[in-house]
Design an enzyme around this catalytic site. Structure first.
Site, short mmCIF file in Angstrom:
data_model
loop_
_atom_site.label_atom_id
_atom_site.label_comp_id
_atom_site.label_asym_id
_atom_site.label_seq_id
_atom_site.Cartn_x
_atom_site.Cartn_y
_atom_site.Cartn_z
N GLY A 322 0.83 -1.21 0.00
CA GLY A 322 0.00 0.00 0.00
C GLY A 322 0.85 1.25 0.00
O GLY A 322 1.95 1.27 0.56
N LYS A 323 0.34 2.27 -0.69
CA LYS A 323 1.03 3.57 -0.75
C LYS A 323 -0.01 4.64 -0.61
O LYS A 323 -1.11 4.51 -1.16
CB LYS A 323 1.73 3.73 -2.11
CG LYS A 323 3.18 3.39 -2.09
CD LYS A 323 3.83 3.69 -3.41
CE LYS A 323 5.24 3.12 -3.37
NZ LYS A 323 5.91 3.01 -4.58
N ARG A 325 -0.85 8.97 1.15
CA ARG A 325 -0.32 10.24 1.64
C ARG A 325 0.46 10.04 2.93
O ARG A 325 1.32 10.83 3.28
CB ARG A 325 -1.46 11.23 1.87
CG ARG A 325 -2.09 11.63 0.56
CD ARG A 325 -3.08 12.77 0.68
NE ARG A 325 -3.70 12.99 -0.63
CZ ARG A 325 -4.99 13.13 -0.84
NH1 ARG A 325 -5.83 13.11 0.16
NH2 ARG A 325 -5.45 13.32 -2.06
N TYR A 326 0.13 8.97 3.65
CA TYR A 326 0.77 8.69 4.94
C TYR A 326 2.20 8.17 4.76
O TYR A 326 3.07 8.35 5.58
CB TYR A 326 -0.06 7.64 5.71
CG TYR A 326 -0.28 6.38 4.88
CD1 TYR A 326 0.64 5.34 4.87
CD2 TYR A 326 -1.42 6.24 4.08
CE1 TYR A 326 0.45 4.21 4.10
CE2 TYR A 326 -1.62 5.11 3.29
CZ TYR A 326 -0.68 4.09 3.31
OH TYR A 326 -0.86 2.98 2.53
N GLU A 328 4.04 4.36 3.26
CA GLU A 328 3.92 3.06 2.59
C GLU A 328 3.59 1.96 3.59
O GLU A 328 3.94 2.06 4.76
CB GLU A 328 5.25 2.69 1.92
CG GLU A 328 5.56 3.53 0.71
CD GLU A 328 6.93 3.23 0.13
OE1 GLU A 328 7.71 2.49 0.77
OE2 GLU A 328 7.20 3.73 -0.97
N VAL A 329 2.93 0.91 3.10
CA VAL A 329 2.72 -0.27 3.94
C VAL A 329 3.41 -1.45 3.25
O VAL A 329 3.28 -1.62 2.04
CB VAL A 329 1.21 -0.57 4.14
CG1 VAL A 329 1.02 -1.86 4.93
CG2 VAL A 329 0.53 0.58 4.86
N ASP A 443 -10.98 8.86 11.35
CA ASP A 443 -10.73 8.60 9.92
C ASP A 443 -11.24 7.20 9.55
O ASP A 443 -10.55 6.42 8.89
CB ASP A 443 -9.24 8.75 9.59
CG ASP A 443 -9.00 8.93 8.09
OD1 ASP A 443 -9.98 9.21 7.36
OD2 ASP A 443 -7.84 8.80 7.65
C1 C9U Z 1 -2.94 0.53 2.96
C2 C9U Z 1 -3.77 0.46 4.15
N1 C9U Z 1 -3.19 -0.40 5.15
C3 C9U Z 1 -3.17 -1.73 5.11
C4 C9U Z 1 -2.56 -2.17 6.25
C5 C9U Z 1 -2.22 -1.00 6.92
N2 C9U Z 1 -2.63 0.04 6.25
C6 C9U Z 1 -1.53 -0.85 8.18
C7 C9U Z 1 -2.00 0.01 9.10
N3 C9U Z 1 -1.36 0.19 10.23
C8 C9U Z 1 -0.25 -0.46 10.50
C9 C9U Z 1 0.28 -1.34 9.59
C10 C9U Z 1 -0.36 -1.52 8.41
C11 C9U Z 1 -2.40 -3.55 6.58
N4 C9U Z 1 -2.52 -4.41 5.57
C12 C9U Z 1 -2.46 -5.72 5.78
N5 C9U Z 1 -2.58 -6.60 4.77
C13 C9U Z 1 -2.72 -6.34 3.40
C14 C9U Z 1 -2.61 -7.42 2.53
C15 C9U Z 1 -2.69 -7.24 1.17
C16 C9U Z 1 -2.94 -5.99 0.65
C17 C9U Z 1 -3.10 -4.94 1.53
C18 C9U Z 1 -2.99 -5.11 2.90
N6 C9U Z 1 -3.03 -5.82 -0.73
C19 C9U Z 1 -3.41 -4.54 -1.24
C20 C9U Z 1 -3.88 -4.57 -2.68
N7 C9U Z 1 -2.98 -5.33 -3.45
C21 C9U Z 1 -2.77 -6.64 -3.01
C22 C9U Z 1 -2.26 -6.65 -1.59
N8 C9U Z 1 -2.29 -6.21 6.98
C23 C9U Z 1 -2.17 -5.39 8.03
C24 C9U Z 1 -2.23 -4.01 7.85
#
Ligand code: C9U
Length: 618
Positions: A322-323, A325-326, A328-329, A443
């Site tokens: 994930g990408k 404004r905050y 990257e994840v 949010d």
């Molecule tokens: C982008 C939003 N976001 C996702 C996660 C977080 N933010 C986050 C928030 N706070 C702390 C840490 C992380 C997050 N995401 C996951 N899992 C996840 C798995 C696959 C995707 C996204 C998130 N995909 C996105 C679209 N493309 C395929 C993969 N787990 C925990 C937090």
């Protein structure tokens, strides 16, 4: 007059070249260089003239040469310049030269173009005498070169100009050259007119070597000042630039270190029982063991502080998921298990601090709140890296999930009940020393909700959260330039009528946003009539990434809300959900339901279908 002086310069200054008209002049000019001074070879002739009488050195030719040298100067100009030149002349020749110049030909002493034979002998010793013919004047020359060697010669001056140059100065001491170069030649010449008049003449006495101090050469001084100016023009800006860059780097480094220290202090504040913590050898423990320990270690909902400190070193980042404004994840690996790493842009440091604070709150750990592992603030390549490490959920966000799949009613209810359960936990203050403050998220949106493998949800992203403690009546609103997502902003935020003093206002803002999440989810809930495509709230009314004003117009001025399809009304569960969401996105925030009421309503709706009711009871 100036031309006359020029002729003297020819003799005195080796740097001035002579005109290249006659080969004799050329030869002569080279002969007058003080550094290699010798007079031209005599014109030898077989004819001898017994006349040895010395006559004044005046001839018509000489007079003409002088006139030519002066022709373009008016008398007036001449008078004006005379004084100036006299001074210059004194400098160069002193009394000797003056005497000679004053004796230059006048119409009175003009004499016919007679030619003579002269005694001719070569430098240095004039030991072999000969006779030269056809001379305008005969000369007897005595020269001391720059090495101090004396040379004597006699001969004929074949032309008037030669005679003029040879005889115009009787004595030359080289003062001018001595001044400039610290070395000079001297000469003395006697000229006479008459056949063999230079026979048996005495060698004219040479002037002494002048004792003048070497004058700093003006050209080189000028060159020096040019070089200095050039150096200053180049070195100064470069030095200033270098200094500036150094200062900026030092200041940046200092501020970076200070900031790191501050950020570390933020962490420390939330690690109340640091001293008693056991530093864990993380490699020896599984994630679960570490978490079990963390629940009793007093380090909030995350890892013990000492483990958090080294998180960034222990985590291997695998893929960016994930990408925004905050920042990257990333999905990362920690002790063989997948974890999620949120890496904040340093400009959003306030969100990292706030989120770390909220996650560090005791009793925040909840099955519908994203599981916190720890925060780390490291310095990579002099850049502050702010990490927030949480559990990883392979299904991604609710937004991803809804885009990907249509839902059964069971799945829909599970998502909504788990979300509202998380929100209830957040909004509820737990009293007592081990309690927790009430927290408003600020949010809520489908992208900030993650879907667990079992289909239930967890709430994430507490960067904007505000807390409230009833006992003190204090509402903690952290300083953060970030605002909530405009699409999900409630009417009271958009028309700026929200009462920020009242914590309840923040809860109602969350409820409004939750109603929109309900709408997004219900659209994807299948009935026998079908299902809607995934869509963001207000997708029909605003462009992607709407501005504050766009949203205000739609939500406050036009009073629009997301459209509820007819299909929903035909299904008791979806109709119930539609009624509930309408209560939650009400323009009047006072009539919106509190989270706990929403949860109860959702359970009631679930009970409308026996299968769902069983699930809820479980
Ligand atoms: C982008 C939003 N976001 C996702 C996660 C977080 N933010 C986050 C928030 N706070 C702390 C840490 C992380 C997050 N995401 C996951 N899992 C996840 C798995 C696959 C995707 C996204 C998130 N995909 C996105 C679209 N493309 C395929 C993969 N787990 C925990 C937090």
């Amino acid at each position: 007059m100036l031309k006359t002086v020029f002729l003297f310069f020819l003799i005195l200054d080796p740097t001035i070249s002579t005109p290249r008209e006659e080969s004799v002049d050329e030869k002569f000019s080279s002969a007058i260089l003080p550094e290699s001074y010798h007079l031209p070879n005599s014109y030898t002739s077989t004819e001898t003239d017994s006349t040895k009488q010395r006559r004044p050195v005046i001839s018509k030719g000489l007079l003409e040469d002088l006139r030519l040298a002066q022709y373009d100067f008016s008398e007036e100009n001449q008078r004006e310049e005379d004084e100036e030149e006299e001074e210059e002349f004194d400098d160069f020749f002193g009394d000797i030269g003056r005497k000679k110049l004053n004796a230059l030909p006048t119409p009175e002493n003009m004499i016919s173009q007679e030619r003579f034979s002269c005694v001719s002998c070569e430098a240095p010793d004039c030991d072999e005498e000969d006779i030269c013919e056809n001379a305008v004047v005969c000369y007897t020359a005595h020269v001391r070169d720059v090495d101090g060697e004396e040379m004597k010669s006699k001969g004929c001056s074949p032309t008037h100009s030669h005679a003029l140059l040879t005889c115009s100065t009787e004595r030359y001491d080289g003062r001018h050259v001595q001044k400039k170069h610290g070395i000079s030649a001297q000469y003395a010449v006697d000229c006479c007119q008459g056949s063999m008049c230079n026979n048996a003449t005495d060698w004219p006495a040479l002037p002494d070597v002048p004792t003048v101090e070497k004058e700093p050469v003006p050209v080189s001084t000028e060159q020096n000042s040019h070089i200095i100016k050039l150096l200053l023009a180049v070195i100064c800006p470069v030095a200033i630039l270098g200094l500036l860059v150094t200062v900026i780097l030092v200041v940046m480094r200092y501020r970076h270190r200070k900031r790191m220290a501050e950020l570390n202090a933020v962490d420390l504040d939330y690690q109340d029982e640091m001293v008693g913590l056991r530093a864990q050898a993380a490699g020896d423990s599984t994630l679960r063991e570490i978490f079990d320990h963390s629940m009793t270690s007093g380090s909030g909902s995350g890892l013990p502080f000492l483990v958090q400190r080294t998180l960034a070193k222990q985590v291997g980042l695998r893929e960016c998921i994930g990408k925004g404004r905050y920042g990257e994840v990333w999905r990362g690996i920690w002790h063989g298990e997948s974890i999620a790493v949120k890496i904040f842009f340093s400009r959003d440091e306030a969100s990292w601090i706030r989120e770390t604070e909220i996650y560090s709150t005791t009793l925040l750990r909840h099955e519908n709140i994203l599981g916190y592992i720890g925060s780390d603030c490291t310095s990579r390549n002099s850049c502050t890296q702010l990490w927030l490490v949480t559990h990883y959920h392979p299904l991604g966000s609710l937004y991803d999930h809804l885009n990907r799949t249509a839902l059964t009613k069971m799945e829909t209810i599970k998502i909504l009940i788990s979300c509202i359960t998380g929100l209830v936990h957040l909004h509820t203050e737990i009293f007592g020393t081990q309690g927790k403050p009430a927290i408003a998220h600020r949010d809520i949106k489908s992208k900030n909700i993650l879907v667990r493998a079992d289909g239930s949800c967890v709430i994430a992203d507490f960067g904007l959260a505000v807390t409230h403690t009833q006992a003190t009546g204090e509402t903690n609103i952290p300083q953060n330039p970030r605002v909530g997502t405009k699409r999900y902003m409630s009417p009271e935020i958009l028309d700026m009528s929200m009462n920020m003093q009242l914590f309840e206002s923040f809860r109602r803002v969350d409820v409004y946003a939750f109603a929109l999440v309900m709408w997004e989810t219900t659209r994807r809930c299948m009935t026998h009539e079908g299902v809607e495509e995934y869509a963001l709230p207000y997708y029909e009314m605003v462009l992607p990434d709407p501005g504050f004003e766009d949203m205000r117009k739609v939500v406050c001025i036009d009073g629009f809300r997301p459209q509820v399809p007819q299909r929903w009304e035909d299904d008791p569960v979806l109709a119930g959900l539609a009624r509930l969401m309408k209560e939650c996105w009400h323009e009047n925030s006072n009539v919106r339901l509190p989270a706990l009421r929403i949860k109860k309503s959702l359970i009631k709706i679930a009970c409308l279908e026996p299968k769902l009711g069983v699930m809820v009871q479980e």
